[in-house]
Design a protein around this motif. Structure first.
Motif, mmCIF file in Angstrom:
data_model
loop_
_atom_site.group_PDB
_atom_site.id
_atom_site.type_symbol
_atom_site.label_atom_id
_atom_site.label_comp_id
_atom_site.label_asym_id
_atom_site.label_seq_id
_atom_site.Cartn_x
_atom_site.Cartn_y
_atom_site.Cartn_z
ATOM 1 N N TYR A 1 -5.354 21.319 52.001
ATOM 2 C CA TYR A 1 -4.139 22.192 51.785
ATOM 3 C C TYR A 1 -4.372 22.891 50.635
ATOM 4 N N GLU A 2 -3.585 24.101 50.026
ATOM 5 C CA GLU A 2 -3.603 24.820 48.794
ATOM 6 C C GLU A 2 -2.785 24.166 47.945
ATOM 7 N N MET A 3 -2.982 24.336 46.495
ATOM 8 C CA MET A 3 -1.872 24.104 45.686
ATOM 9 C C MET A 3 -2.399 24.952 44.509
ATOM 10 N N ALA A 4 -1.599 25.353 43.637
ATOM 11 C CA ALA A 4 -1.865 26.211 42.634
ATOM 12 C C ALA A 4 -3.054 25.635 41.566
ATOM 13 N N SER B 1 -4.110 22.709 32.060
ATOM 14 C CA SER B 1 -3.713 21.522 32.702
ATOM 15 C C SER B 1 -2.304 22.034 33.601
ATOM 16 N N GLY B 2 -2.530 21.633 34.858
ATOM 17 C CA GLY B 2 -1.425 22.061 35.706
ATOM 18 C C GLY B 2 -1.156 20.927 36.738
ATOM 19 N N PRO B 3 0.167 20.926 37.451
ATOM 20 C CA PRO B 3 0.726 19.783 38.077
ATOM 21 C C PRO B 3 0.031 19.651 39.493
ATOM 22 N N LEU B 4 0.020 18.384 39.965
ATOM 23 C CA LEU B 4 -0.440 18.333 41.466
ATOM 24 C C LEU B 4 0.562 17.819 42.362
ATOM 25 N N LYS C 1 -0.522 12.929 38.698
ATOM 26 C CA LYS C 1 0.294 13.952 38.782
ATOM 27 C C LYS C 1 -0.195 15.415 38.157
ATOM 28 N N SER C 2 -1.392 15.492 37.553
ATOM 29 C CA SER C 2 -1.626 16.702 36.831
ATOM 30 C C SER C 2 -3.316 16.855 37.063
#
Length: 409
Positions: free
Chosen positions: A343-346, A394-397, A373-374
């Motif tokens: 699946y995709e995430m930003a 950095s970005g969230p998961l 979490k990131s």
């Protein structure tokens, strides 16, 4: 890797590649320069075997000054400062250095203790008035978390004669080393190999070493009997259950999907199955699409309940090969050790105008947070002057998207 002429020349010229079709506007991003000059092929590790230095994040970057730049963060990836550099006399002579790998030893290898940082790169040196090109995969080590480096060994060497093929002259014959450690404590190196190009345009090979100095047992990892099919760009990670996951690209398998991402598993970090088995294609759940070019894997303790494998890729495409709006905007994730659809995430860094060319989103490194979490991403993009530069953010998961509610609910 696709053949792209001389990689460093292409990256350094500052070409304005066209946009890959209509794209949504690029939102403001918090990305920061990882290195203040032209740079590419970033890599990230979080020290886990270095005593009081544990938790420090170390980054390496190839520079167009033919050095390896070493950066470090002691605040969880918020800021990076210059820590060291690697200057290879061979690359200084030839002006060619490419495609590095960064790895922290979890246990001692030879006289190198646990916590030693290793850096491997591809170096080209021309001899006999540019009639012959000598290529090495070279290994360096740091015993002080990246501040000082020493040359250890040549992982592999090869020679390439001047060639007037339709791909251009003076092609390197091996490149893109990556490092892992097998379950028996030996250091393992993978690289893309063109030395058997009459039978195999490119294949993935592996070698191993009990001490980091002597390399033995060169073995095919992934190879196709179709001459023009090109497996390359392997990276292997160890999962918490002790097994291994390797991602790589295979180019020229068909005319629609040029360089699809594949993976395979190993129980011991050395045996990855029949080399003629090309592996399992990475597919997305939303539309059965693909990710293409320069994949890079990472293990995260979340967001999946049993952990998640993350995967970056340069481009996303639909089943018919059309580049999708997800290109340069998403990461792939799998909560089942790679099984089933992804699946995709930003992605933390958004990059527009990506085409099948080096620099933009090319082999982007991922480093998940210890709580899952990131994730920190290190990726390359063209700056306003057309120079290739490495950035980080950095970005969230957030986990998989919520499935739509059944009709009538």
């Amino acid at each position: 890797m696709r053949r792209i002429g001389v990689l460093l020349t292409v990256i350094g010229v500052g070409l304005g590649w066209p946009s890959a079709g209509a794209e949504p506007p690029i939102p403001a991003t918090a990305r920061q320069p990882l290195y203040p000059d032209s740079s590419f092929y970033p890599r990230l590790v979080r020290l886990e075997h270095s005593g009081t230095a544990n938790g420090t994040i170390v980054a390496s970057i190839n520079t167009l000054r033919q050095t390896g730049a070493i950066m470090a963060s002691t605040d969880g990836g918020t800021t990076f400062r210059r820590r060291g550099s690697i200057t290879d006399s061979v690359s200084r002579k030839s002006g060619q250095l490419c495609c590095s790998a960064l790895f922290e030893l979890p246990t001692a290898v030879g006289d190198m203790p646990a916590g030693t940082l290793l850096w491997a790169d591809t170096v080209f040196s021309d001899v006999l008035d540019v009639v012959l090109r000598h290529v090495e995969q070279r290994l360096w080590a740091s015993r002080d978390q990246g501040a000082h480096w020493e040359f250890v060994s040549s992982i592999a060497t090869s020679n390439s004669l001047f060639s007037f093929t339709d791909w251009g002259p003076l092609l390197p014959s091996a490149w893109e080393p990556s490092l892992s450690m097998s379950a028996d404590g030996q250091l393992v190196a993978f690289y893309s190999d063109e030395t058997d190009s009459h039978e195999h345009s490119q294949k993935l090979v592996q070698v191993r070493s009990p001490d980091g100095v002597h390399w033995v047992n060169q073995t095919d990892t992934v190879v196709s009997d179709v001459q023009y099919v090109r497996p390359g760009m392997a990276n292997a990670i160890r999962l918490p259950d002790g097994t291994y996951f390797m991602s790589y690209e295979i180019c020229n398998t068909d005319k629609v999907h040029q360089c699809l991402t594949y993976f395979r598993r190993s129980t011991d970090g050395w045996n990855y199955g029949d080399p003629r088995f090309l592996g399992t294609v990475v597919r997305t759940a939303a539309d059965g699409g693909y990710t293409q070019h320069a994949p890079y894997p990472a293990w995260s303790p979340g967001p999946g309940p049993n952990g998640t494998i993350l995967l970056s890729g340069q481009m996303a495409s639909s089943v018919d090969g059309t580049v999708t709006p997800s290109t340069g905007r998403t990461l792939l994730a799998n909560d089942a050790m790679g099984e089933g659809n992804w699946y995709e995430m930003a992605a933390p860094i958004v990059i527009g105008g990506i085409t099948d060319a080096p620099c933009k989103n090319y082999s982007s490194a991922l480093l998940p947070a210890t709580d899952g979490k990131s994730v920190i991403e290190a990726a390359t993009d063209l700056d306003s002057n057309g120079d290739c530069r490495a950035y980080y953010a950095s970005g969230p998961l957030p986990g998989p998207p919520t499935p739509p509610a059944p009709a009538g609910k």
